[in-house]
Design a protein around this motif. Structure first.
Motif, short mmCIF file in Angstrom:
data_model
loop_
_atom_site.label_atom_id
_atom_site.label_comp_id
_atom_site.label_asym_id
_atom_site.label_seq_id
_atom_site.Cartn_x
_atom_site.Cartn_y
_atom_site.Cartn_z
N LEU A 134 -12.10 14.93 -3.84
CA LEU A 134 -10.90 15.21 -3.05
C LEU A 134 -10.23 16.44 -3.63
N VAL A 135 -10.13 17.50 -2.85
CA VAL A 135 -9.44 18.71 -3.28
C VAL A 135 -8.03 18.66 -2.72
N LEU A 136 -7.04 18.78 -3.60
CA LEU A 136 -5.64 18.73 -3.19
C LEU A 136 -5.03 20.12 -3.30
N ALA A 137 -4.58 20.64 -2.17
CA ALA A 137 -3.91 21.95 -2.13
C ALA A 137 -2.44 21.72 -2.43
N ASN A 138 -2.10 21.82 -3.70
CA ASN A 138 -0.75 21.49 -4.17
C ASN A 138 0.23 22.64 -3.91
N MET A 170 -6.92 18.14 1.26
CA MET A 170 -5.65 17.66 1.80
C MET A 170 -4.49 18.46 1.24
N PRO A 171 -3.40 18.61 2.02
CA PRO A 171 -2.19 19.25 1.50
C PRO A 171 -1.43 18.31 0.60
N LEU A 172 -0.68 18.86 -0.34
CA LEU A 172 0.08 18.04 -1.28
C LEU A 172 1.31 18.81 -1.76
N ALA A 178 5.13 14.27 -1.60
CA ALA A 178 4.55 14.35 -0.25
C ALA A 178 3.03 14.50 -0.34
N GLY A 179 2.32 13.54 0.25
CA GLY A 179 0.86 13.57 0.24
C GLY A 179 0.22 12.75 -0.85
N ALA A 185 -4.90 6.92 -0.75
CA ALA A 185 -5.53 6.13 0.31
C ALA A 185 -6.92 6.67 0.61
N TRP A 186 -7.06 8.00 0.69
CA TRP A 186 -8.39 8.58 0.96
C TRP A 186 -9.35 8.23 -0.18
#
Length: 199
Positions: A134-138, A170-172, A178-179, A185-186
């Protein structure tokens, strides 16, 4: 008969154990993500870790550990330092990880190439083979934040998925949470789905 009923009750209420490994370059927001997770799930039981105030977070040297109970899972989160010198220890944790979360500072476009190369090395490692990513775009709340589409292309998410790995971007905004729950969950849904397919 009692033993059978007792065993069923233990099985029914047992929680799935999930280990999440949080990686990324230094200053990407890994520790803030961990602390927000602990804060959002502070009622998660005895295993829940002490929360560090967000204003007191320092760069991680080594690792931080957090435990929460959420979504029917006992979740252990390892947040590993992202400095160049510390990345050599990351692979020691791959074998026990059920999901890799790779944090990216979406405002730091000058380091995108370094982050993408680092992610490719992680996913190419034999110890991380098949582990969902999971890549999180913080820092998506910041005006300089990159949009998700160019990040999806740069981090070659389609190619990662084509190679048979569950992967998502996903955005974060770890700072305000937020996120965070969506990311958890993912990760947890994907881990559970993967374990059902393999059993």
């Amino acid at each position: 008969m009692f033993g059978l009923v007792s065993g069923f009750i233990d099985w029914y209420f047992a929680k799935t154990e999930v280990n999440i490994l949080v990686l990324g370059l230094d200053n990407a927001g890994k520790t803030t993500f961990l602390e927000q997770t602990k804060l959002l799930h502070k009622g998660g039981g005895e295993g829940n870790s002490v929360h560090v105030p967000l204003d007191s977070i320092l760069p991680t040297v080594g690792l931080n550990l957090g435990r929460v109970q959420t979504m029917g899972c006992d979740v252990t989160i390892w947040d590993l330092g992202g400095q160049q010198a510390l990345r050599s220890i990351w692979d020691k944790y791959f074998a026990d990880a059920h999901c890799i979360v790779f944090m990216v500072d979406s405002t730091d476009t000058e380091r995108f190439a370094e982050a993408a190369t680092t992610l490719r090395k992680v996913l190419a490692h034999a110890g991380a083979r098949g582990v969902p990513a999971l890549v999180l775009a913080n820092k998506q709340d910041m005006p300089m934040a990159s949009a998700l589409a160019p990040m999806e292309a740069l981090f070659e998410m389609d190619r990662v998925r084509e190679l048979g790995r569950a992967a998502h971007l996903m955005p974060l905004c770890a700072r305000d949470g937020a996120g965070v729950n969506e990311a958890l969950a993912w990760a947890l849904d994907t881990v559970r789905s993967s374990s059902q397919k393999s059993s």
